[in-house]
Design an enzyme around this catalytic site. Structure first.
Site, PDB file in Angstrom:
ATOM      1  N   ASP A 146       0.841  -1.186   0.000  1.00  0.00           N
ATOM      2  CA  ASP A 146       0.000   0.000   0.000  1.00  0.00           C
ATOM      3  C   ASP A 146       0.881   1.243   0.000  1.00  0.00           C
ATOM      4  O   ASP A 146       1.983   1.219  -0.550  1.00  0.00           O
ATOM      5  CB  ASP A 146      -0.948  -0.037   1.211  1.00  0.00           C
ATOM      6  CG  ASP A 146      -2.323   0.507   0.891  1.00  0.00           C
ATOM      7  OD1 ASP A 146      -2.414   1.705   0.587  1.00  0.00           O
ATOM      8  OD2 ASP A 146      -3.312  -0.252   0.947  1.00  0.00           O
ATOM      9  N   HIS A 209      -3.909   6.075   2.874  1.00  0.00           N
ATOM     10  CA  HIS A 209      -4.567   4.830   2.480  1.00  0.00           C
ATOM     11  C   HIS A 209      -3.981   3.611   3.193  1.00  0.00           C
ATOM     12  O   HIS A 209      -4.715   2.741   3.684  1.00  0.00           O
ATOM     13  CB  HIS A 209      -4.455   4.674   0.964  1.00  0.00           C
ATOM     14  CG  HIS A 209      -5.349   3.648   0.367  1.00  0.00           C
ATOM     15  ND1 HIS A 209      -4.969   2.339   0.192  1.00  0.00           N
ATOM     16  CD2 HIS A 209      -6.617   3.741  -0.112  1.00  0.00           C
ATOM     17  CE1 HIS A 209      -5.960   1.665  -0.366  1.00  0.00           C
ATOM     18  NE2 HIS A 209      -6.966   2.489  -0.573  1.00  0.00           N
ATOM     19  N   SER A 538     -11.119  -1.313  -1.257  1.00  0.00           N
ATOM     20  CA  SER A 538      -9.851  -1.274  -0.528  1.00  0.00           C
ATOM     21  C   SER A 538     -10.069  -1.301   0.970  1.00  0.00           C
ATOM     22  O   SER A 538      -9.135  -1.577   1.727  1.00  0.00           O
ATOM     23  CB  SER A 538      -9.043  -0.029  -0.916  1.00  0.00           C
ATOM     24  OG  SER A 538      -9.798   1.138  -0.700  1.00  0.00           O
TER      25      SER A 538
END
Length: 754
Positions: A146, A209, A538
């Site tokens: 990520d 994220h 996600s």
């Protein structure tokens, strides 16, 4: 002479274009170079491996003599035979023709695809619960590819965690970071390529994220978590006592394929147990052209479970990514928690919506004038891209949704033009899926059905008004769960006779750990913000990664396929009201929109039977796809002679679901189940299919006498009458006194079957 002068500008222009073309050809670009597998074992030495890779590079040419940057960027050893390199066009062409070079992949960038979700999924504290018995994922290593991590966040405290397992071989680049670093929670952290910023910066999250996904998979317990007073409770990931290994392969939201493969390569080498991949891959690419499919095949061979995002391109059919059968492909669904707002119109009609903007007085005050800039059909006015200050100042503005990433920006636009509030209405395709966004003004996101009624009211009333009331966190909203509109749909173009998606997990309005980032500049200076709310596949993917870690903790010898089977066959097809799960339009969700169903962790840890698979079965499946020996070799990393193997069709792969391309003749497929429940167990076949379909299971009863015993059966499917153009869906259930082991049966629509 006059003619020559008139041609001069043209000649100069052509010369400039030619120079640009030459410069472009001389410029080095990044490639992943896929090589033939080696016949020797020299790859164990990093030095010899890089020397071998260097031998494939053409000798330096004049056009690159001044370029001192290293030509090889990554050398891969575990998930791919090959390397990443910087090459000119001429060098790339030369390398393509070299013996031993299979394929060159130009660099591409792939897009990035809680307090209540554990409880919603049945994960509750208590000495006798399976969550506690699993040690909350204790001892399992989850690797996340990520944008990095904010290691100082309270979700990554290591209270109650043991040291890393002895098998762990990873490294940490956080040693010099003040205020946080590696610990018994974050046991490894590395950055790759462009995400490493010249290999000098540690894998600090610059987009938020990675911190979101890491906390969802394995964030430790944090009490009194909320987002500005909403969704209050104890936050944790699915496996709060699992270890985390962080592989930063994305810089902000840009994820280079060569860095992703390098991260996967390192994760396999380091010894992770579960890989969480919340990045979208190439849509529908044939598996031997898909570097993510190739790399994760090798991860599967090393016993690593891979959980991957289906993508956020729904509700279009065939829009899923990460569809290889050795991965778990995850869709996004809702929960029964809403951050509630209510819109009340001047005619007394009320419509519920959502927003994280929740003022403490819980009301926007008196009714205000309501305006719909798009009432005359102008698309830019409908979504408030163009506004006139005189028309919106002091009013509540009705705007049609743009994309799911622009909702807050739409509110900022309304606020900038003096609007007092915003009602954000869905487009028709978005249905009833609403987001709890952190708006900058009083706002309510409502469904398409509600928005259409509000728009009709504005058009039919001389002086329309509206009030937005703020209700805060509301539990028990219904229907729940349902499938989110953005969640990508099957079937999978590369393998249409394997049911993809696999499973749905919580992916809407999930409370996650917050890391300041450029992706949310409006909150960059808010030091009080510790958690945030995010949506997407996600977010659903790390839920499944954490659940897989719990299963792995309780059943350490289970293969990735066995864990996947346990998750799929134990899932729910009914919502909390006991009726079939719905999609974003509140229609019955198909298996192509939700996979086998919505995950049920409490049943997944004790599934009774599993459909197991190993690398050999996948090779037979790949041979049956018709991609040839070379195509199979590209995926498996070894030479395969399909003619010497018994190739199988897609329908014959021992998958936990069945897709039968049924025409006029009956089709029979074989499956094998392994008993992972009690030694002496009896299961009876129960079929639930539409009346127009006949399904015969032989034998109709399975009697097991020991644990890990395998028994096989056949399923014969035929139409009772004329084939139905729309296809059909149903279930095969193996039912014992303690378990229901359910497998979806799908007959694709006639066009898909052709």
């Amino acid at each position: 002479m006059r003619t020559q002068k008139s041609l001069l500008p043209l000649l100069l222009l052509l010369s400039a274009a030619a120079l640009l073309a030459v410069a472009d050809a001389m410029e080095r670009k990044n490639y992943v170079v896929h090589l033939e597998p080696r016949d020797d074992d020299d790859s164990g030495s990093a030095g010899s491996l890089e020397e071998w890779h260097q031998s494939f590079l053409p000798e330096a040419t004049l056009d690159s003599a001044a370029d001192d940057a290293p030509r090889i960027i990554h050398s891969y050893s575990h998930v791919l035979t090959g390397f990443a390199a910087r090459l000119t066009d001429a060098e790339a062409e030369t390398l393509r023709s070299k013996e031993g070079c299979l394929r060159l992949y130009p660099e591409e960038f792939l897009p990035l695809a809680t307090t209540h979700s554990p409880g919603f999924l049945g994960l509750h504290m208590g000495k006798d619960g399976f969550w506690s018995r699993s040690g909350f994922g204790r001892g399992v290593v989850i690797g996340l590819l990520d944008t990095g991590i904010l290691p100082s966040h309270p979700s990554f405290n290591d209270a109650g965690l043991p040291p890393p397992p002895k098998k762990w071989k990873g490294t940490c680049q956080f040693r010099s970071i003040a205020g946080g670093g590696c610990s018994n929670k974050v046991i490894g952290a590395r950055a790759f390529g462009s995400a490493a910023i010249n290999n000098t910066a540690p894998p600090v999250d610059d987009a938020g994220h990675g911190t979101h996904t890491a906390s969802t998979a394995a964030g430790n317990f944090v009490q009194n978590a909320d987002v500005r007073g909403n969704a209050h409770g104890t936050a944790s990931g699915m496996a709060p006592h699992a270890h985390l290994a962080i592989y930063k392969v994305c810089a902000r939201s840009r994820c280079s394929i060569m860095d992703i493969v390098a991260g996967l390569d390192a994760a396999v080498k380091d010894g992770v147990d579960v890989l969480s991949f919340s990045i979208s891959a190439t849509d529908g690419a044939q598996f031997n052209y898909d570097l993510i499919a190739i790399a994760t095949f090798k991860a599967m061979e090393h016993g690593i479970f891979v959980s991957a995002a289906a993508g956020n391109d729904g509700p279009a059919a065939g829009s899923i990514t990460n569809g290889a059968p050795w991965m778990l492909t995850v869709a996004a669904g809702t929960m029964d928690r809403a951050i509630r707002t209510t819109v009340r119109l001047g005619n007394g009609q009320e419509f519920d919506g959502e927003s994280l903007f929740q003022p403490r007085n819980n009301t926007a005050g008196r009714p205000l004038p309501l305006v719909f800039p798009g009432r005359n059909g102008d698309p830019e006015a409908r979504d408030c891209s163009t506004l006139v200050e005189a028309e919106v100042r002091g009013k509540v503005v009705l705007c049609e949704s743009r994309s799911i990433t622009e909702h807050v920006e739409q509110g900022q636009m309304v606020s900038a033009y003096g609007g007092a509030g915003m009602i954000l209405m869905n487009k028709a395709a978005e249905g009833y899926t609403t987001f709890a966004d952190a708006h900058v003004l009083p706002a309510s996101h409502v469904s398409y059905a509600a928005g259409s009624k509000i728009a009709a009211y504005v058009k039919s009333t001389p002086k329309p008004t509206a009030t937005i009331t703020f209700r805060g966190t509301v539990m028990g909203s219904s229907p729940a769960p349902s499938v989110a509109f953005f969640s990508s749909r099957g079937s999978n173009k590369a393998g249409p006779s394997i049911l993809k998606l696999d499973i749905t997990g919580p992916g809407m309005n999930i409370l996650v750990a917050w890391a300041p980032s450029e992706m949310h500049p409006q909150f960059a200076d808010d030091v009080s913000l510790t958690f945030f709310m995010e949506s997407g596949t996600s977010m659903s993917t790390p839920h499944l990664s954490g659940i897989a870690a719990i299963i792995k903790s309780l059943h350490p010898s289970w293969s990735p396929a066995a864990i996947k089977s346990a998750i799929m066959t134990s899932s729910n097809t009914a919502d909390h009201a006991g009726v079939p799960i719905k999609d974003e339009q509140y229609r019955r969700a198909s298996f192509y929109s939700m996979g086998a169903g919505y995950v049920n962790p409490s049943r997944a840890v004790d599934p009774g039977l599993v459909y197991d698979l190993g690398a050999g079965e996948y090779v037979a499946y790949l041979c049956g796809l018709g991609i040839g020996d070379d195509g199979v070799k590209e995926i498996t990393g070894r030479r395969i002679a399909c003619a010497k193997l018994k190739a199988i069709t897609e329908a014959e792969l021992n998958y936990p679901s069945l897709v039968v391309k049924l025409m006029s003749h009956p089709i029979t497929v074989r499956r094998t189940v392994t008993n992972v429940g009690k030694a002496n167990s009896v299961y009876t076949a129960v079929v639930d299919m539409p009346k127009g379909v006949s399904v015969v299971v032989r034998p109709p009863m399975l009697r097991f006498t020991r644990v890990n015993e395998k028994l096989s059966f056949t399923v014969t499917v035929r139409w009772n009458g004329p084939p139905a153009v729309a296809g059909a869906e149903g279930n095969l259930k193996w039912v014992s006194s303690e378990h229901v082991v359910r497998s979806p049966i799908v007959i694709p629509p006639a066009k898909a079957s052709a």
